[in-house]
Design a protein around this motif. Structure first.
Motif, short mmCIF file in Angstrom:
data_model
loop_
_atom_site.label_atom_id
_atom_site.label_comp_id
_atom_site.label_asym_id
_atom_site.label_seq_id
_atom_site.Cartn_x
_atom_site.Cartn_y
_atom_site.Cartn_z
N THR A 90 0.87 -1.10 -0.16
CA THR A 90 -0.05 0.04 0.03
C THR A 90 0.82 1.47 0.04
OG1 THR A 90 -0.16 0.13 2.46
CG2 THR A 90 -2.00 -1.16 1.24
N GLY A 91 0.26 2.17 -0.67
CA GLY A 91 1.29 3.54 -0.78
C GLY A 91 0.77 4.34 0.30
N GLU A 92 1.06 5.51 0.37
CA GLU A 92 0.82 6.49 1.43
C GLU A 92 -0.79 7.19 1.30
OE1 GLU A 92 2.41 7.21 4.09
OE2 GLU A 92 3.98 5.59 3.54
N GLY A 93 -1.18 6.88 -0.05
CA GLY A 93 -2.45 7.63 -0.51
C GLY A 93 -2.39 9.12 -0.73
N VAL A 94 -1.13 9.44 -0.98
CA VAL A 94 -0.88 10.98 -1.41
C VAL A 94 -1.05 11.30 -3.00
CG1 VAL A 94 0.93 12.63 -1.39
CG2 VAL A 94 0.78 10.99 0.67
N ALA B 237 -12.20 -1.41 1.46
CA ALA B 237 -12.56 -0.14 2.03
C ALA B 237 -12.77 0.99 1.53
CB ALA B 237 -11.22 -0.05 3.00
N GLU B 238 -11.94 1.32 0.45
CA GLU B 238 -12.02 2.27 -0.73
C GLU B 238 -13.22 2.16 -1.65
OE1 GLU B 238 -8.73 3.77 -2.96
OE2 GLU B 238 -8.88 1.86 -4.18
N GLN B 239 -13.70 1.28 -1.94
CA GLN B 239 -14.49 1.00 -3.05
C GLN B 239 -15.81 1.83 -2.88
OE1 GLN B 239 -13.87 -0.55 -6.09
NE2 GLN B 239 -15.69 0.79 -6.38
N PRO B 240 -16.34 2.08 -1.60
CA PRO B 240 -17.62 3.10 -1.40
C PRO B 240 -17.30 4.38 -1.72
CG PRO B 240 -17.40 1.41 0.28
CD PRO B 240 -16.21 1.33 -0.45
N ASP B 241 -16.01 4.69 -1.55
CA ASP B 241 -15.84 6.20 -2.05
C ASP B 241 -15.48 6.24 -3.60
OD1 ASP B 241 -15.43 7.00 0.63
OD2 ASP B 241 -13.26 6.93 0.73
N LEU B 242 -14.79 5.21 -4.20
CA LEU B 242 -14.88 5.18 -5.77
C LEU B 242 -16.38 5.20 -6.20
CD1 LEU B 242 -12.09 2.55 -5.88
CD2 LEU B 242 -11.89 4.83 -6.80
N ASN B 243 -17.25 4.43 -5.58
CA ASN B 243 -18.80 4.51 -6.30
C ASN B 243 -19.13 5.82 -6.16
OD1 ASN B 243 -18.31 1.74 -6.68
ND2 ASN B 243 -19.70 1.16 -4.78
N VAL C 75 -13.29 11.01 -1.10
CA VAL C 75 -14.15 11.15 -2.22
C VAL C 75 -13.70 12.47 -2.72
CG1 VAL C 75 -16.59 11.45 -3.42
CG2 VAL C 75 -15.92 9.82 -1.66
N LEU C 76 -13.90 13.74 -2.28
CA LEU C 76 -13.30 15.05 -2.63
C LEU C 76 -11.97 15.21 -3.19
CD1 LEU C 76 -14.16 17.86 -2.85
CD2 LEU C 76 -13.10 18.37 -0.37
N THR C 77 -11.21 14.18 -2.49
CA THR C 77 -9.81 14.27 -3.39
C THR C 77 -9.97 13.91 -4.82
OG1 THR C 77 -8.91 14.09 -1.24
CG2 THR C 77 -7.74 13.44 -3.24
N LEU C 78 -10.64 12.67 -4.97
CA LEU C 78 -10.48 11.95 -6.30
C LEU C 78 -11.29 13.12 -7.27
CD1 LEU C 78 -9.81 9.90 -8.31
CD2 LEU C 78 -11.80 8.55 -7.37
N VAL C 79 -12.39 13.51 -6.70
CA VAL C 79 -13.20 14.38 -7.53
C VAL C 79 -12.27 15.72 -7.83
CG1 VAL C 79 -15.29 16.11 -7.54
CG2 VAL C 79 -15.34 13.81 -6.74
N ASP C 80 -11.74 16.26 -7.02
CA ASP C 80 -10.89 17.46 -7.22
C ASP C 80 -9.54 17.07 -8.34
OD1 ASP C 80 -12.22 19.11 -5.81
OD2 ASP C 80 -10.82 19.22 -3.81
N LEU C 81 -9.01 15.69 -8.12
CA LEU C 81 -8.05 15.41 -9.43
C LEU C 81 -8.61 15.33 -10.52
CD1 LEU C 81 -6.18 12.71 -7.33
CD2 LEU C 81 -5.14 14.89 -8.02
#
Length: 178
Positions: free
Chosen positions: A25-29, A78-84, A166-172
């Motif tokens: 796993t990475g740092e999520g940065v 754990a991250e799949q709900p955020d991706l959805n 979710v906000l981070t991915l949307v912003d990216l």
């Protein structure tokens, strides 16, 4: 020196994660790439879990989010709900594609998709060779990871590890034209 070489070969940037479990796993940065610095378009063709051919070249014209996952990976679950949620928020302005690697069977991957209600296709790459297209951005055991491609199919941003929010991915995604 030996440890540094091992880290480069493993494709990881730190000792964090759970490499003994078969993934790192990475740092999520988030890492963003300026438009002038983006390389060539990413070329990936594969069969999704339904047996349909998916070619990233066919998806050009708008941003594409590629999420690398495996059904046995706890951070992926754990991250799949955020991706959805990000998928729902971004709507038709963006295409999401999963990249399922190193799962023992399509059935395991399909169970993940059903259980976590993933509403976009996932290319099945049991041996992980589809990750080779992301060399220099993702390591061969970078699970989970998310890459945002611009409308031309070039890497605009990436996150190694679970997306922070979710906000981070949307912003990216919304920032790929910057």
């Amino acid at each position: 020196m030996g440890l540094a070489c091992l880290l480069v070969l493993a494709g990881c940037s730190s000792l964090s994660g759970t490499g003994d479990k078969g993934y790192i796993t990475g740092e999520g940065v988030p890492t963003e790439v300026k438009a002038a610095d983006r390389g060539d378009p990413i070329e990936i063709t594969g069969t999704d879990l339904e047996g349909t051919e998916v070619d990233l070249a066919d998806l050009r014209g708008k941003p594409v989010v590629v999420n690398v996952w495996a059904s046995w990976c706890p951070p992926c679950i754990a991250e799949q709900p955020d991706l959805n949620e990000a998928h729902d928020q971004l709507g038709d302005d963006v295409t999401f594609v999963g990249l399922n690697i190193r799962d023992a069977s399509r059935e395991d991957a399909s169970a993940f998709v059903r259980t976590l209600e993933v509403d976009y296709p996932s290319i099945y790459s049991a041996d992980g060779t589809a990750l080779l297209s992301f060399a220099g951005t993702l390591g061969p055991r970078s699970i989970p990871s998310t890459v945002v491609l611009d409308a031309e199919g070039r890497i605009a941003a990436s996150v190694q590890g679970r997306i922070p929010s979710v906000l981070t991915l949307v912003d990216l995604v919304e920032g790929v034209d910057r």
